[in-house]
Motif scaffolding. Sequence first.
Motif, PDB file in Angstrom:
ATOM      1  N   HIS A  38      46.800  40.945  49.302  1.00  0.00           N
ATOM      2  CA  HIS A  38      46.839  42.294  48.740  1.00  0.00           C
ATOM      3  C   HIS A  38      47.379  42.304  47.317  1.00  0.00           C
ATOM      4  O   HIS A  38      48.088  43.234  46.914  1.00  0.00           O
ATOM      5  CB  HIS A  38      47.691  43.207  49.623  1.00  0.00           C
ATOM      6  CG  HIS A  38      47.139  43.373  50.995  1.00  0.00           C
ATOM      7  ND1 HIS A  38      47.933  43.389  52.109  1.00  0.00           N
ATOM      8  CD2 HIS A  38      45.871  43.518  51.440  1.00  0.00           C
ATOM      9  CE1 HIS A  38      47.183  43.542  53.177  1.00  0.00           C
ATOM     10  NE2 HIS A  38      45.926  43.622  52.797  1.00  0.00           N
ATOM     11  N   ALA A  39      47.039  41.272  46.552  1.00  0.00           N
ATOM     12  CA  ALA A  39      47.437  41.197  45.143  1.00  0.00           C
ATOM     13  C   ALA A  39      46.234  40.696  44.352  1.00  0.00           C
ATOM     14  O   ALA A  39      45.674  39.646  44.669  1.00  0.00           O
ATOM     15  CB  ALA A  39      48.625  40.254  44.967  1.00  0.00           C
ATOM     16  N   TRP A  40      45.850  41.460  43.342  1.00  0.00           N
ATOM     17  CA  TRP A  40      44.689  41.108  42.535  1.00  0.00           C
ATOM     18  C   TRP A  40      45.027  41.200  41.059  1.00  0.00           C
ATOM     19  O   TRP A  40      45.850  42.021  40.654  1.00  0.00           O
ATOM     20  CB  TRP A  40      43.522  42.041  42.862  1.00  0.00           C
ATOM     21  CG  TRP A  40      43.172  41.980  44.315  1.00  0.00           C
ATOM     22  CD1 TRP A  40      42.566  40.943  44.983  1.00  0.00           C
ATOM     23  CD2 TRP A  40      43.432  42.976  45.302  1.00  0.00           C
ATOM     24  NE1 TRP A  40      42.439  41.257  46.318  1.00  0.00           N
ATOM     25  CE2 TRP A  40      42.965  42.489  46.541  1.00  0.00           C
ATOM     26  CE3 TRP A  40      44.026  44.234  45.264  1.00  0.00           C
ATOM     27  CZ2 TRP A  40      43.053  43.218  47.718  1.00  0.00           C
ATOM     28  CZ3 TRP A  40      44.133  44.967  46.442  1.00  0.00           C
ATOM     29  CH2 TRP A  40      43.643  44.453  47.645  1.00  0.00           C
ATOM     30  N   VAL A  41      44.374  40.356  40.279  1.00  0.00           N
ATOM     31  CA  VAL A  41      44.565  40.379  38.832  1.00  0.00           C
ATOM     32  C   VAL A  41      43.230  40.637  38.149  1.00  0.00           C
ATOM     33  O   VAL A  41      42.173  40.259  38.662  1.00  0.00           O
ATOM     34  CB  VAL A  41      45.184  39.062  38.294  1.00  0.00           C
ATOM     35  CG1 VAL A  41      46.554  38.835  38.881  1.00  0.00           C
ATOM     36  CG2 VAL A  41      44.282  37.874  38.552  1.00  0.00           C
ATOM     37  N   ALA A  42      43.312  41.284  36.997  1.00  0.00           N
ATOM     38  CA  ALA A  42      42.153  41.423  36.113  1.00  0.00           C
ATOM     39  C   ALA A  42      42.375  40.432  34.981  1.00  0.00           C
ATOM     40  O   ALA A  42      43.465  40.366  34.409  1.00  0.00           O
ATOM     41  CB  ALA A  42      42.064  42.847  35.571  1.00  0.00           C
ATOM     42  N   GLU A  43      41.344  39.652  34.710  1.00  0.00           N
ATOM     43  CA  GLU A  43      41.418  38.637  33.654  1.00  0.00           C
ATOM     44  C   GLU A  43      40.592  39.077  32.463  1.00  0.00           C
ATOM     45  O   GLU A  43      39.533  39.690  32.623  1.00  0.00           O
ATOM     46  CB  GLU A  43      40.839  37.309  34.141  1.00  0.00           C
ATOM     47  CG  GLU A  43      41.578  36.680  35.274  1.00  0.00           C
ATOM     48  CD  GLU A  43      40.901  35.387  35.717  1.00  0.00           C
ATOM     49  OE1 GLU A  43      41.638  34.409  35.915  1.00  0.00           O
ATOM     50  OE2 GLU A  43      39.663  35.359  35.869  1.00  0.00           O
ATOM     51  N   ASP A  44      41.052  38.683  31.277  1.00  0.00           N
ATOM     52  CA  ASP A  44      40.265  38.932  30.075  1.00  0.00           C
ATOM     53  C   ASP A  44      39.268  37.784  29.900  1.00  0.00           C
ATOM     54  O   ASP A  44      39.151  36.907  30.756  1.00  0.00           O
ATOM     55  CB  ASP A  44      41.167  39.112  28.855  1.00  0.00           C
ATOM     56  CG  ASP A  44      41.987  37.873  28.522  1.00  0.00           C
ATOM     57  OD1 ASP A  44      41.740  36.781  29.092  1.00  0.00           O
ATOM     58  OD2 ASP A  44      42.892  37.990  27.686  1.00  0.00           O
ATOM     59  N   ALA A  45      38.567  37.776  28.785  1.00  0.00           N
ATOM     60  CA  ALA A  45      37.524  36.769  28.540  1.00  0.00           C
ATOM     61  C   ALA A  45      38.072  35.353  28.495  1.00  0.00           C
ATOM     62  O   ALA A  45      37.350  34.393  28.763  1.00  0.00           O
ATOM     63  CB  ALA A  45      36.781  37.099  27.247  1.00  0.00           C
TER      64      ALA A  45
END
Length: 177
Positions: A52-59
Amino acid sequence: MTVRAATTADLPVLQDIERAAGEPFRLFGMPEVADDEPPSLETLERFTKAGHAWVAEDATGGPVAYLIGEPVDGAFHIEQVSVHPDAAHRGVGRTLIAYAADRAREQGLPALTLTTFAEVPWNAPYYERLGFRVLAGPELTPGLRRIRAAESEHGLDRWPRVCMHRATEPAGQRTAP
């Protein structure tokens, strides 16, 4: 931008994101919120191990935002969503919330809940734009009441706070039963 499950290696970066995301509260007259410590590595690890832990990554592949939560009373409760100010105003938070809604729906959870500051522009007003609505007192589940009590003990009630709710499928996108 991509969203993926958080890993143990990400956790110190998530704390850094949280600290940076807190700084705008200082400008809004809420330095205590800005100075609040991010979730501990142990707490973040618990959410990570639970899936239940998510990250958004950049390019470049580096995390710029994260979301953690857990099921509470039949809904997926968003405990924290934080976007680094350098990545703000690009739909990153919206994307993470949509991702969490998809995961919740896959787990049979029909709604998202969260607690937030009522009068901070990037809090309740933002979530309302994403389809959340403020819950009235009688609508609060026992779990949400416990969460609010813990927040109150932590001193967050110095500023107005609300509980909010949204179906995992935003209005207008629901499929017929």
